[in-house]
Design a protein around this motif. Structure first.
Motif, PDB file in Angstrom:
ATOM      1  N   VAL A 107      -6.596   3.046  -2.820  1.00  0.00           N
ATOM      2  CA  VAL A 107      -5.896   2.088  -2.971  1.00  0.00           C
ATOM      3  C   VAL A 107      -6.306   0.673  -2.058  1.00  0.00           C
ATOM      4  N   GLY A 108      -7.561   0.605  -1.953  1.00  0.00           N
ATOM      5  CA  GLY A 108      -8.098  -0.488  -1.298  1.00  0.00           C
ATOM      6  C   GLY A 108      -8.166  -0.536   0.147  1.00  0.00           C
ATOM      7  N   VAL A 109      -7.821   0.523   0.768  1.00  0.00           N
ATOM      8  CA  VAL A 109      -7.933   0.532   2.249  1.00  0.00           C
ATOM      9  C   VAL A 109      -8.636   1.522   2.668  1.00  0.00           C
ATOM     10  N   SER A 110      -9.114   1.854   4.041  1.00  0.00           N
ATOM     11  CA  SER A 110      -9.805   2.724   4.540  1.00  0.00           C
ATOM     12  C   SER A 110      -9.023   4.051   4.688  1.00  0.00           C
ATOM     13  N   GLN A 111      -9.587   5.308   4.714  1.00  0.00           N
ATOM     14  CA  GLN A 111      -9.245   6.627   4.508  1.00  0.00           C
ATOM     15  C   GLN A 111      -8.108   6.748   5.771  1.00  0.00           C
ATOM     16  N   PRO A 112      -8.508   6.475   7.226  1.00  0.00           N
ATOM     17  CA  PRO A 112      -7.531   6.094   8.302  1.00  0.00           C
ATOM     18  C   PRO A 112      -6.184   5.482   8.022  1.00  0.00           C
ATOM     19  N   THR A 113      -6.499   4.419   7.119  1.00  0.00           N
ATOM     20  CA  THR A 113      -5.177   3.555   6.981  1.00  0.00           C
ATOM     21  C   THR A 113      -4.441   4.138   5.991  1.00  0.00           C
ATOM     22  N   VAL A 114      -4.901   4.885   4.728  1.00  0.00           N
ATOM     23  CA  VAL A 114      -4.083   5.787   4.049  1.00  0.00           C
ATOM     24  C   VAL A 114      -3.391   6.731   4.775  1.00  0.00           C
ATOM     25  N   SER A 115      -3.747   7.498   5.769  1.00  0.00           N
ATOM     26  CA  SER A 115      -3.407   8.202   6.582  1.00  0.00           C
ATOM     27  C   SER A 115      -2.223   7.814   7.302  1.00  0.00           C
ATOM     28  N   HIS A 116      -2.580   6.638   7.946  1.00  0.00           N
ATOM     29  CA  HIS A 116      -1.114   5.938   8.577  1.00  0.00           C
ATOM     30  C   HIS A 116      -0.059   5.840   7.553  1.00  0.00           C
ATOM     31  N   VAL A 124       0.968  -1.013  -0.032  1.00  0.00           N
ATOM     32  CA  VAL A 124       0.004  -0.187   0.069  1.00  0.00           C
ATOM     33  C   VAL A 124       0.998   1.183   0.019  1.00  0.00           C
ATOM     34  N   ARG A 125       1.818   1.153   0.788  1.00  0.00           N
ATOM     35  CA  ARG A 125       2.984   2.537   0.983  1.00  0.00           C
ATOM     36  C   ARG A 125       3.670   2.646  -0.572  1.00  0.00           C
ATOM     37  N   LEU A 126       4.026   1.461  -1.133  1.00  0.00           N
ATOM     38  CA  LEU A 126       4.745   1.344  -2.411  1.00  0.00           C
ATOM     39  C   LEU A 126       3.578   2.153  -3.488  1.00  0.00           C
ATOM     40  N   ARG A 127       2.512   1.721  -3.502  1.00  0.00           N
ATOM     41  CA  ARG A 127       1.241   2.178  -4.352  1.00  0.00           C
ATOM     42  C   ARG A 127       0.943   3.791  -4.162  1.00  0.00           C
ATOM     43  N   LEU A 128       1.160   4.104  -2.709  1.00  0.00           N
ATOM     44  CA  LEU A 128       0.794   5.559  -2.438  1.00  0.00           C
ATOM     45  C   LEU A 128       1.947   6.321  -3.098  1.00  0.00           C
ATOM     46  N   PHE A 129       3.272   5.841  -2.519  1.00  0.00           N
ATOM     47  CA  PHE A 129       4.397   6.695  -2.952  1.00  0.00           C
ATOM     48  C   PHE A 129       4.626   6.756  -4.658  1.00  0.00           C
ATOM     49  N   SER A 130       4.283   5.762  -5.194  1.00  0.00           N
ATOM     50  CA  SER A 130       4.111   5.682  -6.623  1.00  0.00           C
ATOM     51  C   SER A 130       3.092   6.714  -7.176  1.00  0.00           C
TER      52      SER A 130
END
Length: 120
Positions: A69-78, A45-51
């Motif tokens: 990216v297939g996860v909740s907003q709080p998880t994206v923020s994390h 997930v982090r690699l997708r966000l970074f990309s």
């Protein structure tokens, strides 16, 4: 209409972590710094966000544009927080949105670590 200026969020310092891996063995401190960067990218997930940030138009992206990216907003923020803590992303608040960017020095540093040292 608000006249309030956007305040930048705390930015991590971007500095080279270490020499290319083929140049010489890393010191303990250099290995710790490099490992933190790569560990942050070791999560899909982090690699997708970074990309998503790195490839976004103008090299920056609003969190609203990259959070699918297939996860909740709080998880994206994390995950974005972890990328910032590793020095891979910087951010700026503009109104209610936060914009993220990958500084060119980050990509250059990561590339240099994995690049074969130039022959003298």
């Amino acid at each position: 209409m608000s006249n309030a200026k956007a305040l930048p969020l705390l930015q991590p310092a971007v500095e080279p972590c270490c020499p290319p891996l083929t140049e010489r063995p890393l010191t303990g401190e250099e290995a710790e710094r490099a490992a933190a960067m790569f560990k942050a990218l070791g999560d899909p997930v982090r690699l997708r966000l970074f990309s998503a940030v790195a490839s976004h138009e103008n090299g920056e992206a609003c969190v609203c544009d990259i959070s699918d990216v297939g996860v909740s907003q709080p998880t994206v923020s994390h995950h974005l927080k972890k990328l910032k803590e590793a020095g891979l992303l910087s951010s700026e608040r503009r109104g209610t949105w936060v914009f993220y960017r990958v500084e060119p020095a980050v990509l250059a540093t990561m590339g240099a670590v994995l690049t074969k040292a130039a022959a003298s």
